[in-house]
Scaffold this motif. Structure first.
Motif, PDB file in Angstrom:
ATOM      1  N   ASP A   1      45.407-107.720 -25.622  1.00 47.11           N
ATOM      2  CA  ASP A   1      44.043-108.110 -25.922  1.00 47.11           C
ATOM      3  C   ASP A   1      43.318-108.660 -24.709  1.00 47.11           C
ATOM      4  N   GLU A   2      44.039-108.837 -23.589  1.00 42.24           N
ATOM      5  CA  GLU A   2      43.407-109.384 -22.394  1.00 42.24           C
ATOM      6  C   GLU A   2      42.629-108.289 -21.673  1.00 42.24           C
ATOM      7  N   ALA A   3      41.482-108.681 -21.140  1.00 37.84           N
ATOM      8  CA  ALA A   3      40.631-107.724 -20.439  1.00 37.84           C
ATOM      9  C   ALA A   3      41.290-107.289 -19.136  1.00 37.84           C
ATOM     10  N   PRO A   4      41.120-106.039 -18.717  1.00 37.50           N
ATOM     11  CA  PRO A   4      41.697-105.586 -17.450  1.00 37.50           C
ATOM     12  C   PRO A   4      41.057-106.298 -16.267  1.00 37.50           C
ATOM     13  N   VAL A   5      41.837-106.448 -15.205  1.00 40.11           N
ATOM     14  CA  VAL A   5      41.318-107.073 -13.992  1.00 40.11           C
ATOM     15  C   VAL A   5      40.274-106.157 -13.372  1.00 40.11           C
ATOM     16  N   GLU A   6      39.183-106.740 -12.910  1.00 45.99           N
ATOM     17  CA  GLU A   6      38.164-105.954 -12.212  1.00 45.99           C
ATOM     18  C   GLU A   6      38.216-106.281 -10.725  1.00 45.99           C
ATOM     19  N   ILE A   7      37.958-105.288  -9.923  1.00 49.15           N
ATOM     20  CA  ILE A   7      38.034-105.472  -8.481  1.00 49.15           C
ATOM     21  C   ILE A   7      36.839-104.807  -7.820  1.00 49.15           C
ATOM     22  N   PRO A   8      36.086-105.543  -6.987  1.00 51.19           N
ATOM     23  CA  PRO A   8      34.953-104.943  -6.269  1.00 51.19           C
ATOM     24  C   PRO A   8      35.448-103.901  -5.275  1.00 51.19           C
ATOM     25  N   LEU A   9      34.639-102.906  -5.034  1.00 49.95           N
ATOM     26  CA  LEU A   9      35.042-101.838  -4.112  1.00 49.95           C
ATOM     27  C   LEU A   9      35.294-102.358  -2.704  1.00 49.95           C
ATOM     28  N   ASP A  10      34.562-103.403  -2.309  1.00 49.05           N
ATOM     29  CA  ASP A  10      34.771-103.904  -0.952  1.00 49.05           C
ATOM     30  C   ASP A  10      36.031-104.757  -0.840  1.00 49.05           C
ATOM     31  N   LYS A  11      36.766-104.918  -1.942  1.00 47.77           N
ATOM     32  CA  LYS A  11      38.040-105.614  -1.913  1.00 47.77           C
ATOM     33  C   LYS A  11      39.221-104.644  -2.003  1.00 47.77           C
ATOM     34  N   LEU A  12      38.921-103.353  -2.016  1.00 48.11           N
ATOM     35  CA  LEU A  12      39.980-102.356  -2.040  1.00 48.11           C
ATOM     36  C   LEU A  12      40.577-102.173  -0.652  1.00 48.11           C
ATOM     37  N   PHE A  13      41.843-101.772  -0.614  1.00 45.24           N
ATOM     38  CA  PHE A  13      42.452-101.347   0.639  1.00 45.24           C
ATOM     39  C   PHE A  13      42.369 -99.829   0.703  1.00 45.24           C
ATOM     40  N   VAL A  14      41.573 -99.337   1.628  1.00 41.65           N
ATOM     41  CA  VAL A  14      41.375 -97.888   1.778  1.00 41.65           C
ATOM     42  C   VAL A  14      42.118 -97.423   3.034  1.00 41.65           C
ATOM     43  N   PRO A  15      43.175 -96.630   2.889  1.00 40.23           N
ATOM     44  CA  PRO A  15      43.947 -96.175   4.051  1.00 40.23           C
ATOM     45  C   PRO A  15      43.096 -95.345   5.005  1.00 40.23           C
ATOM     46  N   PRO A  16      43.539 -95.171   6.236  1.00 38.98           N
ATOM     47  CA  PRO A  16      42.804 -94.356   7.202  1.00 38.98           C
ATOM     48  C   PRO A  16      42.716 -92.910   6.747  1.00 38.98           C
ATOM     49  N   GLU A  17      41.680 -92.248   7.200  1.00 38.94           N
ATOM     50  CA  GLU A  17      41.429 -90.853   6.864  1.00 38.94           C
ATOM     51  C   GLU A  17      41.284 -90.659   5.353  1.00 38.94           C
ATOM     52  N   THR A  18      40.798 -91.694   4.672  1.00 41.59           N
ATOM     53  CA  THR A  18      40.565 -91.645   3.225  1.00 41.59           C
ATOM     54  C   THR A  18      39.124 -92.049   2.969  1.00 41.59           C
ATOM     55  N   ASP A  19      38.337 -91.151   2.413  1.00 36.48           N
ATOM     56  CA  ASP A  19      36.916 -91.401   2.189  1.00 36.48           C
ATOM     57  C   ASP A  19      36.633 -91.548   0.700  1.00 36.48           C
ATOM     58  N   ILE A  20      36.069 -92.691   0.308  1.00 38.89           N
ATOM     59  CA  ILE A  20      35.702 -92.889  -1.102  1.00 38.89           C
ATOM     60  C   ILE A  20      34.204 -93.095  -1.261  1.00 38.89           C
ATOM     61  N   SER A  21      33.459 -92.948  -0.170  1.00 41.46           N
ATOM     62  CA  SER A  21      32.035 -93.264  -0.199  1.00 41.46           C
ATOM     63  C   SER A  21      31.251 -92.372  -1.155  1.00 41.46           C
ATOM     64  N   GLY A  22      31.705 -91.121  -1.356  1.00 43.02           N
ATOM     65  CA  GLY A  22      30.966 -90.214  -2.224  1.00 43.02           C
ATOM     66  C   GLY A  22      31.510 -90.123  -3.636  1.00 43.02           C
ATOM     67  N   ASP A  23      32.561 -90.912  -3.927  1.00 48.02           N
ATOM     68  CA  ASP A  23      33.179 -90.849  -5.247  1.00 48.02           C
ATOM     69  C   ASP A  23      32.484 -91.789  -6.228  1.00 48.02           C
ATOM     70  N   ASN A  24      32.491 -91.415  -7.492  1.00 49.19           N
ATOM     71  CA  ASN A  24      31.966 -92.320  -8.510  1.00 49.19           C
ATOM     72  C   ASN A  24      33.057 -93.303  -8.916  1.00 49.19           C
ATOM     73  N   PRO A  25      32.699 -94.424  -9.559  1.00 47.79           N
ATOM     74  CA  PRO A  25      33.687 -95.454  -9.894  1.00 47.79           C
ATOM     75  C   PRO A  25      34.889 -94.955 -10.672  1.00 47.79           C
ATOM     76  N   SER A  26      34.676 -94.037 -11.625  1.00 46.04           N
ATOM     77  CA  SER A  26      35.805 -93.556 -12.426  1.00 46.04           C
ATOM     78  C   SER A  26      36.782 -92.747 -11.577  1.00 46.04           C
ATOM     79  N   SER A  27      36.265 -91.987 -10.630  1.00 46.75           N
ATOM     80  CA  SER A  27      37.138 -91.214  -9.741  1.00 46.75           C
ATOM     81  C   SER A  27      37.960 -92.134  -8.847  1.00 46.75           C
ATOM     82  N   ILE A  28      37.319 -93.198  -8.365  1.00 47.19           N
ATOM     83  CA  ILE A  28      38.023 -94.158  -7.516  1.00 47.19           C
ATOM     84  C   ILE A  28      39.101 -94.877  -8.314  1.00 47.19           C
ATOM     85  N   THR A  29      38.783 -95.251  -9.551  1.00 43.67           N
ATOM     86  CA  THR A  29      39.748 -95.941 -10.400  1.00 43.67           C
ATOM     87  C   THR A  29      41.024 -95.132 -10.545  1.00 43.67           C
TER      88      THR A  29
END
Length: 320
Positions: free
Chosen positions: A69-97
Motif C-alpha cells: 500500500d506504500e507509494a512508489p519512490v519518486e526520483i527527479p530526472l536530474d538525480k538519475l545516474f546516466v552512464p556515458p554514451e547514454t542519451d535520455i534527453s528525447g525520451d518521455n518519462p515512461s520510457s525512462i522509467t
C-alpha cells in the motif's frame, strides 16, 4: 598488459571541496561550502540540469514488498545516474522509467551485457596495493562499516554461501581479498571500518592500506560503498562517502538490509526514508548524485541490478 596502462575514469560525483565532518553532520552538512578550484574532467556525467528542469519526477521502480500500500519512490530526472554514451534527453518519462534498474537511480545503457557469474574463485589476500594481482583485469571493491553485510552480499552476487567468510563477529576481513569472476574481472572484499573492538594499531593499518588501494590501484573501476539502510545515517558512513568523493574515487552506494522494515509505532523508519536522509545529507558536497542501489542478501534484492551496473561500468572501462 595493455589494460594496466589505461587511465582510470571517474564518476562525476566528486566532492565540491575538501571536507571535515568532525562536527555534527546534521549541522555541518546542511551548510555546504561553495566549490573551490576546478574539478577533474569526468566521463560519467548526468544530462545537464537545464535540459531537465521542466520534467516532472518519475516513479522509481521498487522491489516487491509486503507493504504494497506504500507509494512508489519518486526520483527527479536530474538525480538519475546516466552512464556515458547514454542519451535520455528525447525520451518521455515512461520510457525512462523502463530503463531504470529496479530499486536504484541507475539508467541501463548499451554496455550492460555479459552479466552472469559462471565462475568465482578466491585468488589471494594482500595487505599492500603492490601485492595485489598484476594481470590488469578490471575490479570492483566492496567496502563498508563492519557488520553492514558485506561478505553476505558478495556471496549473494556469486550465488555461493562461503566464497567470502561471513561471521556474526564484525571485523573478520582484515586484508584486500581478490576473487576472480569468470576469469576476466575481480570482486574485491576490503576490511570493514568502524569496528570499535579492533585494536587501534590494526584499525590504523586497515585505514592506511585501504586508502592507498583506492588512490593507487589503476585497475579499480568503482568502489561499492555499503550503507545499512535499516538504520538512520551514521556519520562514519557520511565521512567515508565524502572522502571518496573528495579524492575523486569512483563510487556507487549500495544500501543493504532493505528487507528490514521496522514498525513506525516503535520509532523505526522505512529503508527508503533512511536512504533519502543519507542522500540529503551528502548532496551538498557532490556535483551530481552518485549511483545507488537498494539490496538485501536475505531476499537477493538488488543482486541482478548490481551485476548489470557492474557490467556496464566494466564494459565501458574496457572499451576506453
Amino acid at each position: 598488459m595493455i589494460l594496466a596502462q589505461l587511465p582510470r575514469f571517474h564518476l562525476s560525483i566528486f566532492a565540491k571541496s575538501p571536507l571535515s565532518l568532525s562536527s555534527s553532520h546534521f549541522h555541518f552538512l546542511n551548510h555546504p561550502s561553495k566549490p573551490s578550484g576546478s574539478l577533474a574532467r569526468t566521463l560519467f556525467s548526468l544530462t545537464p540540469k537545464s535540459n531537465l528542469a521542466t520534467v516532472e519526477p518519475i516513479p522509481l521502480p521498487v522491489s516487491d514488498s509486503s507493504e504494497l500500500d506504500e507509494a512508489p519512490v519518486e526520483i527527479p530526472l536530474d538525480k538519475l545516474f546516466v552512464p556515458p554514451e547514454t542519451d535520455i534527453s528525447g525520451d518521455n518519462p515512461s520510457s525512462i522509467t523502463a530503463r531504470i534498474l529496479k530499486g536504484s537511480n541507475i539508467v541501463l545503457s548499451k554496455y550492460a551485457r555479459d552479466t552472469q557469474v559462471a565462475q568465482a574463485d578466491y585468488v589471494k589476500s594482500s595487505v599492500r596495493t603492490e601485492d595485489c594481482p598484476a594481470d590488469g583485469l578490471p575490479e570492483f571493491a566492496l567496502v563498508g562499516r563492519s557488520n553492514v553485510g558485506k561478505s553476505s552480499l558478495l556471496n549473494s552476487l556469486v550465488r555461493r554461501k562461503r566464497l567470502a567468510l561471513t561471521s556474526k563477529k564484525p571485523g573478520k576481513t582484515q586484508c584486500i581479498n581478490h576473487f576472480r569472476i569468470n576469469d576476466n574481472w575481480y570482486l574485491v572484499d576490503l576490511p570493514g571500518y568502524g569496528y570499535a573492538s579492533a585494536p587501534h594499531e590494526l584499525k590504523q593499518d586497515w585505514n592506511k592500506f585501504t586508502k592507498d588501494y583506492f588512490l593507487n590501484r589503476s585497475t579499480l573501476v568503482s568502489v561499492f560503498l555499503l550503507v545499512d539502510a535499516s538504520i538512520p545515517p551514521k556519520q562514519i558512513d557520511l565521512d567515508y562517502a565524502s572522502w571518496l568523493g573528495q579524492n575523486q574515487v569512483p563510487m556507487t552506494m549500495v544500501f543493504t538490509k532493505c528487507d528490514k522494515r521496522k514498525k513506525k509505532k516503535n520509532g523505526g523508519k522505512r529503508p527508503e526514508e533512511n536512504i533519502k536522509e543519507f542522500q540529503d545529507l551528502i548532496q551538498g558536497f557532490f556535483e551530481t548524485t552518485p549511483p545507488w542501489i537498494m539490496t538485501s542478501s536475505v531476499t537477493n534484492q538488488g543482486r541482478d541490478e548490481i551485476l548489470l551496473h557492474m557490467a556496464q561500468l566494466r564494459n565501458y572501462w574496457l572499451k576506453h
